[in-house]
Design a protein around this motif. Structure first.
Motif, PDB file in Angstrom:
ATOM      1  N   LEU A 188      32.337  89.693  40.770  1.00 44.14           N
ATOM      2  CA  LEU A 188      32.817  90.181  42.058  1.00 44.14           C
ATOM      3  C   LEU A 188      34.263  89.728  42.271  1.00 44.14           C
ATOM      4  N   PRO A 189      34.979  90.352  43.217  1.00 45.01           N
ATOM      5  CA  PRO A 189      36.338  89.901  43.518  1.00 45.01           C
ATOM      6  C   PRO A 189      36.327  88.463  44.057  1.00 45.01           C
ATOM      7  N   VAL A 190      37.309  87.686  43.673  1.00 52.12           N
ATOM      8  CA  VAL A 190      37.460  86.333  44.212  1.00 52.12           C
ATOM      9  C   VAL A 190      37.850  86.447  45.681  1.00 52.12           C
ATOM     10  N   PRO A 191      37.219  85.673  46.567  1.00 52.30           N
ATOM     11  CA  PRO A 191      37.570  85.751  47.993  1.00 52.30           C
ATOM     12  C   PRO A 191      39.011  85.308  48.244  1.00 52.30           C
ATOM     13  N   HIS A 192      39.580  85.794  49.343  1.00 55.08           N
ATOM     14  CA  HIS A 192      40.949  85.449  49.717  1.00 55.08           C
ATOM     15  C   HIS A 192      40.941  84.397  50.818  1.00 55.08           C
ATOM     16  N   THR A 193      41.944  83.538  50.772  1.00 56.41           N
ATOM     17  CA  THR A 193      42.055  82.526  51.808  1.00 56.41           C
ATOM     18  C   THR A 193      42.627  83.118  53.089  1.00 56.41           C
ATOM     19  N   GLY A 194      42.411  82.408  54.183  1.00 60.32           N
ATOM     20  CA  GLY A 194      42.896  82.828  55.481  1.00 60.32           C
ATOM     21  C   GLY A 194      42.816  81.667  56.448  1.00 60.32           C
ATOM     22  N   PRO A 195      43.129  81.888  57.716  1.00 62.18           N
ATOM     23  CA  PRO A 195      43.049  80.804  58.702  1.00 62.18           C
ATOM     24  C   PRO A 195      41.660  80.184  58.748  1.00 62.18           C
ATOM     25  N   GLY A 196      41.604  78.857  58.728  1.00 64.38           N
ATOM     26  CA  GLY A 196      40.336  78.154  58.879  1.00 64.38           C
ATOM     27  C   GLY A 196      39.531  77.966  57.617  1.00 64.38           C
ATOM     28  N   ALA A 246      39.364  77.461  53.007  1.00 64.01           N
ATOM     29  CA  ALA A 246      39.984  77.113  51.729  1.00 64.01           C
ATOM     30  C   ALA A 246      39.230  77.839  50.628  1.00 64.01           C
ATOM     31  N   ILE A 247      39.916  78.104  49.530  1.00 62.49           N
ATOM     32  CA  ILE A 247      39.252  78.616  48.335  1.00 62.49           C
ATOM     33  C   ILE A 247      39.072  77.434  47.390  1.00 62.49           C
ATOM     34  N   VAL A 248      37.839  77.241  46.955  1.00 66.79           N
ATOM     35  CA  VAL A 248      37.487  76.068  46.157  1.00 66.79           C
ATOM     36  C   VAL A 248      36.872  76.510  44.835  1.00 66.79           C
ATOM     37  N   LYS A 249      37.315  75.910  43.757  1.00 64.97           N
ATOM     38  CA  LYS A 249      36.663  76.108  42.465  1.00 64.97           C
ATOM     39  C   LYS A 249      35.460  75.186  42.412  1.00 64.97           C
ATOM     40  N   VAL A 250      34.283  75.748  42.236  1.00 62.59           N
ATOM     41  CA  VAL A 250      33.049  74.960  42.231  1.00 62.59           C
ATOM     42  C   VAL A 250      32.891  74.280  40.873  1.00 62.59           C
ATOM     43  N   LEU A 251      32.820  72.963  40.872  1.00 57.70           N
ATOM     44  CA  LEU A 251      32.606  72.208  39.638  1.00 57.70           C
ATOM     45  C   LEU A 251      31.123  72.076  39.326  1.00 57.70           C
ATOM     46  N   ILE A 269      30.308  69.920  44.590  1.00 50.98           N
ATOM     47  CA  ILE A 269      31.571  69.228  44.352  1.00 50.98           C
ATOM     48  C   ILE A 269      32.543  70.273  43.808  1.00 50.98           C
ATOM     49  N   GLY A 270      33.744  70.304  44.356  1.00 49.34           N
ATOM     50  CA  GLY A 270      34.703  71.306  43.921  1.00 49.34           C
ATOM     51  C   GLY A 270      36.122  70.799  44.008  1.00 49.34           C
ATOM     52  N   ARG A 271      37.050  71.688  43.636  1.00 51.37           N
ATOM     53  CA  ARG A 271      38.476  71.356  43.693  1.00 51.37           C
ATOM     54  C   ARG A 271      39.210  72.456  44.452  1.00 51.37           C
ATOM     55  N   ILE A 272      39.975  72.060  45.447  1.00 49.30           N
ATOM     56  CA  ILE A 272      40.726  73.010  46.250  1.00 49.30           C
ATOM     57  C   ILE A 272      41.700  73.781  45.361  1.00 49.30           C
ATOM     58  N   VAL A 273      41.710  75.108  45.511  1.00 47.48           N
ATOM     59  CA  VAL A 273      42.639  75.954  44.767  1.00 47.48           C
ATOM     60  C   VAL A 273      43.698  76.538  45.701  1.00 47.48           C
ATOM     61  N   ALA A 274      43.285  76.910  46.910  1.00 55.11           N
ATOM     62  CA  ALA A 274      44.216  77.469  47.890  1.00 55.11           C
ATOM     63  C   ALA A 274      43.692  77.149  49.281  1.00 55.11           C
ATOM     64  N   VAL A 275      44.593  77.032  50.241  1.00 53.61           N
ATOM     65  CA  VAL A 275      44.195  76.722  51.613  1.00 53.61           C
ATOM     66  C   VAL A 275      44.835  77.722  52.565  1.00 53.61           C
ATOM     67  N   GLY A 276      44.200  77.902  53.726  1.00 54.33           N
ATOM     68  CA  GLY A 276      44.723  78.782  54.750  1.00 54.33           C
ATOM     69  C   GLY A 276      45.971  78.213  55.394  1.00 54.33           C
ATOM     70  N   PRO A 277      46.679  79.037  56.165  1.00 57.12           N
ATOM     71  CA  PRO A 277      47.954  78.610  56.747  1.00 57.12           C
ATOM     72  C   PRO A 277      47.834  77.510  57.784  1.00 57.12           C
ATOM     73  N   TYR A 302      33.991  80.504  42.349  1.00 60.01           N
ATOM     74  CA  TYR A 302      34.893  80.190  43.466  1.00 60.01           C
ATOM     75  C   TYR A 302      34.171  80.502  44.775  1.00 60.01           C
ATOM     76  N   ILE A 303      34.555  79.778  45.829  1.00 60.83           N
ATOM     77  CA  ILE A 303      33.932  80.005  47.126  1.00 60.83           C
ATOM     78  C   ILE A 303      34.973  79.861  48.230  1.00 60.83           C
ATOM     79  N   LYS A 304      34.835  80.682  49.247  1.00 63.47           N
ATOM     80  CA  LYS A 304      35.601  80.514  50.484  1.00 63.47           C
ATOM     81  C   LYS A 304      34.774  79.642  51.403  1.00 63.47           C
ATOM     82  N   PHE A 305      35.372  78.537  51.892  1.00 64.09           N
ATOM     83  CA  PHE A 305      34.598  77.568  52.663  1.00 64.09           C
ATOM     84  C   PHE A 305      35.405  77.096  53.862  1.00 64.09           C
ATOM     85  N   PRO A 306      34.725  76.734  54.977  1.00 60.70           N
ATOM     86  CA  PRO A 306      35.464  76.242  56.146  1.00 60.70           C
ATOM     87  C   PRO A 306      36.230  74.964  55.818  1.00 60.70           C
ATOM     88  N   LEU A 307      37.426  74.833  56.362  1.00 61.50           N
ATOM     89  CA  LEU A 307      38.232  73.647  56.111  1.00 61.50           C
ATOM     90  C   LEU A 307      37.481  72.368  56.454  1.00 61.50           C
TER      91      LEU A 307
END
Length: 374
Positions: free
Chosen positions: A25-33, A35-40, A71-79, A135-140
């Motif tokens: 599936l498409p990787v989710p996009h980050t946005g306000p509130g 983060a995109i996290v790579k799931v370890l 447990i994951g690693r932050i890849v991108a965060v919202g503004p 990858y997962i989009k998750f609340p900050l």
């Protein structure tokens, strides 16, 4: 810093009458509130099979990506992120709460959509998919920072020497921490944990010790597991659940005064004698924490409850503040993980091996955790 690909692999549940499916599936996009996290790695609860085949009849939207704590690693965060940064190691807390209704709208990501219109809106919308994905989009606020240097660093350099797999045990410990903290377990007190031979009961025994309990009384039916628990510390005593309320109460009272009873009964324990025997053994002013999965009603000794000034509190999961405090206990070395505390990883499985993961989790020992590694 890891860059985001366009697509990723996920496990998706189309229907409880069908097996989970591996999809791209498409990787989710980050946005306000968020983060995109790579799931370890993501934890597998012992009854996962019964959740996703419909046996437990948990409500959730379909199709969706199942999962749990990870447990994951932050890849991108919202503004609007102010402290989380790409590359940071985090614990993903699956207890997601509505920002404008944190006590009324609560879901367990990848497991259950909760019981209110607000909670259903959360899982049917922004937070539909969970951690059995690359990858997962998750609340900050659900991305709990971990001090990687302290936790994973070598002991001779001031670290604790853990591996990433050890950190997933935080998920199991957080549940009893929520209940024990809510009833104010204090250093030096005596606490009954029952049943203590399951995954969360065993974690509760360890958690109570780390919180300073003077004595932990582990109750259960499995004598072998009780012996394993008692070997962890000379502050642990055991009492077997026999089905005879009087015998159990008499055995418990040998450790009087008893301050707290922590109950983590599974659904099948609704008729167990331990509930009444543990309450009967509490001191005047004793406290009871309810965190189990019993769906029916349980009778209480009304007059005895009143005259002994007992109090009872139900707790569903834990708060973000409790998550932060528990992680601090781990980072300070006051709460041990991995082999240092009788924990182990019973198996690591890829997304395509989900059936084996569910089977292994179902049969895992009390101190074991099973993980999916996307």
């Amino acid at each position: 810093m890891t860059s985001l690909p366009e697509t990723h692999r996920v496990l998706q549940l189309i229907s409880t009458s069908q097996p989970l499916q591996l999809k791209t599936l498409p990787v989710p996009h980050t946005g306000p509130g968020n983060a995109i996290v790579k799931v370890l790695l993501a934890s597998v609860v012992s009854y996962s099979g019964d959740i996703y085949n419909g046996k437990r009849q948990y409500p959730f939207p379909t199709p969706f990506v199942p999962g749990s704590n990870a447990i994951g690693r932050i890849v991108a965060v919202g503004p609007d992120a102010t402290t989380l940064v790409p590359g940071q190691l985090v614990f993903l807390d699956c207890t997601i709460r509505a920002r404008d209704d944190p006590t009324g709208a609560i879901i367990l990501s990848g497991i259950i959509e909760g019981f209110t219109e607000g909670s259903r809106k959360l899982m049917h919308g922004e937070w539909r998919d969970s951690t059995y994905a690359e990858y997962i989009k998750f609340p900050l606020e659900n991305c709990i920072p971990l001090d990687e240097e302290r936790l994973l660093g070598p002991v001779n350099a001031g670290g604790l020497g853990y591996c990433v797999e050890d950190l997933i045990h935080i998920a199991k410990l957080l549940v009893p921490y929520g209940g024990l903290d809510d009833v104010g377990l204090k250093p030096g007190e005596t606490v009954i944990v029952a049943p203590a031979t399951g995954p969360f009961g065993g974690a509760a025994v360890r958690m109570a010790l780390a919180m300073g309990a003077g004595r932990v009384i582990a109750m259960g039916r499995n004598e072998a597991v009780l012996q394993e628990l008692s070997a962890l510390s000379n502050r642990i005593s055991t009492v077997q659940i026999t089905g005879n309320e009087g015998t159990e109460t008499e055995a418990l009272r040998r450790f009087s005064p008893i301050d707290v009873f922590y109950d983590i009964s599974p659904p099948m324990a609704s008729g167990s004698t331990h509930f009444r025997s543990a309450i009967a053994a509490l001191r005047y002013g004793g406290r009871i924490s309810l965190m189990g999965g019993i769906n029916g009603d349980i009778s209480l000794p009304y007059a005895s409850f009143m005259h002994r000034n007992l109090s009872m509190k139900g707790t569903w999961m834990f708060s973000r503040e409790q998550s932060l405090r528990l992680v601090k206990l781990v980072e300070e070395g006051l709460l041990l993980l991995g082999k240092k505390n009788g924990f182990s990883v019973g198996g690591q499985f890829g997304l395509e091996e989900w059936e084996q993961a569910f089977e292994k989790a179902r049969d895992a020992a009390a101190g074991e955790v099973v993980v999916i590694v996307p």
